[in-house]
Design a protein around this motif. Structure first.
Motif, PDB file in Angstrom:
ATOM      1  N   ILE A   1      -4.035   3.162  -6.266  1.00 25.67           N
ATOM      2  CA  ILE A   1      -4.067   2.202  -5.151  1.00 25.67           C
ATOM      3  C   ILE A   1      -4.617   2.911  -3.924  1.00 25.67           C
ATOM      4  CG2 ILE A   1      -2.633   0.845  -3.562  1.00 25.67           C
ATOM      5  CD1 ILE A   1      -0.733   0.314  -5.867  1.00 25.67           C
TER       6      ILE A   1
ATOM      7  N   PRO B   1       0.803  -1.235   0.000  1.00 25.11           N
ATOM      8  CA  PRO B   1       0.000   0.000   0.000  1.00 25.11           C
ATOM      9  C   PRO B   1       0.837   1.288   0.000  1.00 25.11           C
ATOM     10  CG  PRO B   1      -0.044  -1.046   2.168  1.00 25.11           C
ATOM     11  CD  PRO B   1       0.687  -1.986   1.251  1.00 25.11           C
TER      12      PRO B   1
ATOM     13  N   ARG C   1      -2.454   3.970   6.116  1.00 25.34           N
ATOM     14  CA  ARG C   1      -1.678   2.748   5.911  1.00 25.34           C
ATOM     15  C   ARG C   1      -0.744   2.502   7.070  1.00 25.34           C
ATOM     16  NH1 ARG C   1       1.065   5.357   0.851  1.00 25.34           N
ATOM     17  NH2 ARG C   1       1.572   6.664   2.622  1.00 25.34           N
TER      18      ARG C   1
ATOM     19  N   PRO D   1      -5.800   2.228   0.337  1.00 25.44           N
ATOM     20  CA  PRO D   1      -5.707   1.246   1.428  1.00 25.44           C
ATOM     21  C   PRO D   1      -7.087   0.782   1.879  1.00 25.44           C
ATOM     22  CG  PRO D   1      -5.277   3.466   2.249  1.00 25.44           C
ATOM     23  CD  PRO D   1      -5.576   3.603   0.794  1.00 25.44           C
TER      24      PRO D   1
ATOM     25  N   ALA E   1      -3.613  -3.175  -0.146  1.00 22.90           N
ATOM     26  CA  ALA E   1      -3.563  -2.255  -1.290  1.00 22.90           C
ATOM     27  C   ALA E   1      -4.620  -2.681  -2.301  1.00 22.90           C
ATOM     28  CB  ALA E   1      -2.175  -2.327  -1.930  1.00 22.90           C
TER      29      ALA E   1
END
Ligand SMILES: Cc1cc2nc3c(=O)[nH]c(=O)nc-3n(C[C@H](O)[C@H](O)[C@H](O)COP(=O)(O)OP(=O)(O)OC[C@H]3O[C@@H](n4cnc5c(N)ncnc54)[C@H](O)[C@@H]3O)c2cc1C
Length: 382
Positions: free
Chosen positions: A217, A202, A278, A219, A317
């Motif tokens: 991407i 992530p 993250r 989280p 991710a």
């Protein structure tokens, strides 16, 4: 100090470790850079079920290849508690049969061998599953592994091919020269190589952005619970049938580790979020604890006296279509392999194969176009 290699892999989770092993096996001198401890981020927190069941239809050939590749790795280096235990997905209501049969049809068409079992047949496989299920699907090719030992096994394979693993080395910038990759800047110095693979889970998009690459991407919160160790009870990976709407509609995964601990991973309606840090490690949701305990007692009522020991949260991710972003991205020589959608353990060996084949100029044994990192940019432009 300047370090030189043929290829740098950023990230020593299961994906980076698999990429490093594949590139080393192909004869490249590899350096792996890890900002923390190898396997210490999402990979080490995983339930690490290796399977094909009720996943993405288009990915079935890759998933089947990955299951075989994990079994082959175990045959070569039996050091990561690989157990081909199979997977059951229970049905609580007859209304779920249609969806279960559809999945079985899809998987059989892909050459796999799932079945729909009535409760008596389920209990021959999982004798202490005495709860009032109406049926369960059975996917015999599923396995589980110890996630830390699996990462270590892959890194050992990379090391035996000459790779160096540098822990505590946070990569801060991709270096380029003349329009192609030249290496990576880190907190502990500069590392040079004509090939860089970012397998940073992530965190991947932050480093990619330093080379002008924008990766979609986000989280997503994944939660786990573990009980104290108990006698061997649960033989398989037990989960709820994939409901309409997929994981966002809620599913449960329960399995027993080699240590004897019962492990739970539930994605709950409302418990899944794309927001969140993250780097933060918040509490698990109360609803998740209740759901896990309820599901365990529904299935295995004899485990009513089992105490919970601990819980943990990680951020997986996730990409817009839940598939990896794997392949070349941005300047020549830069590759990414990240965006696991919550099932990156099983797919890591396939992602490594795609990257290694692409670098060697070979065709992969399965479709790699569905993982192209630039696919969303192209769709937006169309
Ligand atoms: C609770 C839970 C249960 C799961 N169950 C399953 C399952 O049953 N089956 C399955 O297939 N998958 C499962 N998953 C998903 C699977 O664990 C992940 O998809 C997989 O571990 C992702 O691996 P990764 O290598 O991409 O990420 P990570 O393990 O996060 O590795 C990325 C690494 O890169 C490092 N890094 C990032 N940026 C930098 C930088 N700039 N410099 C240096 N290092 C950097 C990080 O420190 C990290 O170690 C589960 C996940 C969780 C959390």
């Amino acid at each position: 100090m300047v370090n030189r290699a043929d290829a740098i892999v950023v990230g020593a989770g299961v994906v980076g470790a698999a990429v490093a092993a594949a590139l080393s096996a192909a004869g490249r001198r590899v350096t792996v850079l890890e900002q923390g401890v190898p396997g210490g981020a999402v990979s080490g927190a995983s339930l690490a079920c290796i399977g094909t069941h009720m996943m993405d239809e288009e990915e079935l050939p890759l998933l089947a290849w990955c299951c075989d590749a994990w079994a082959a790795l175990d045959a070569q280096a039996p050091r990561f508690e690989y157990s081909r235990c199979g997977q059951l997905r229970f049905l609580k209501h007859d209304g779920e049969r249609r969806s279960a049969e559809t999945w079985i049809g899809i998987e059989r068409a892909a050459g796999l061998a799932p079945e729909l079992l009535e409760p008596d047949a389920v209990r021959r496989i999982e004798p202490e599953l005495t709860g009032p299920i109406v049926a369960a699907t059975w996917s015999p090719n599923s396995a589980v592994v110890n996630p830390f030992l699996a990462v270590r096994t892959l890194l050992d394979a990379a090391r035996s091919g000459g790779a160096g693993i540098v822990a505590g080395a946070a990569a801060t910038r991709i270096l380029t020269a003349g329009g192609r990759v030249a290496g990576v800047e880190t907190a502990v110095g500069r590392f040079e190589a004509p090939l860089v693979v970012i397998a940073g889970g992530p965190w991947t998009q932050d480093l990619a952005a330093t080379a002008g690459v924008d990766l979609p991407i986000v989280p997503r919160k994944a939660q786990c619970l573990a009980t104290v160790a108990t006698r061997p009870v649960i033989r398989t990976v037990v989960g709820a049938c994939k409901a309409e709407g997929g994981v966002d509609a809620g599913y449960t995964q329960i399995q027993q580790a080699a240590s004897g601990q019962v492990l739970f991973n539930t994605v709950l309606e409302g418990g899944v979020t794309a927001a969140g840090g993250r780097d933060s490690v918040p509490e698990v949701d109360r609803a998740f604890v209740h759901d896990s305990v309820d599901t365990l007692l529904f299935l295995f009522p004899r485990l009513a006296a089992l105490d919970l020991l601990r819980s943990w949260v990680r951020y997986e991710a996730v990409t817009p279509d839940d598939r990896f972003l794997t392949g070349p991205a941005g300047p020549d020589g830069l590759f990414v392999a990240a965006g696991d959608g919550g099932t990156g353990f099983v797919r890591s060996l396939g992602m490594a194969r795609i990257v290694a084949d692409r670098i060697a100029g070979k065709e992969s044994p399965f479709r790699d176009d569905i993982y192209r990192p630039d696919r969303f940019v192209e769709r937006a432009a169309a």
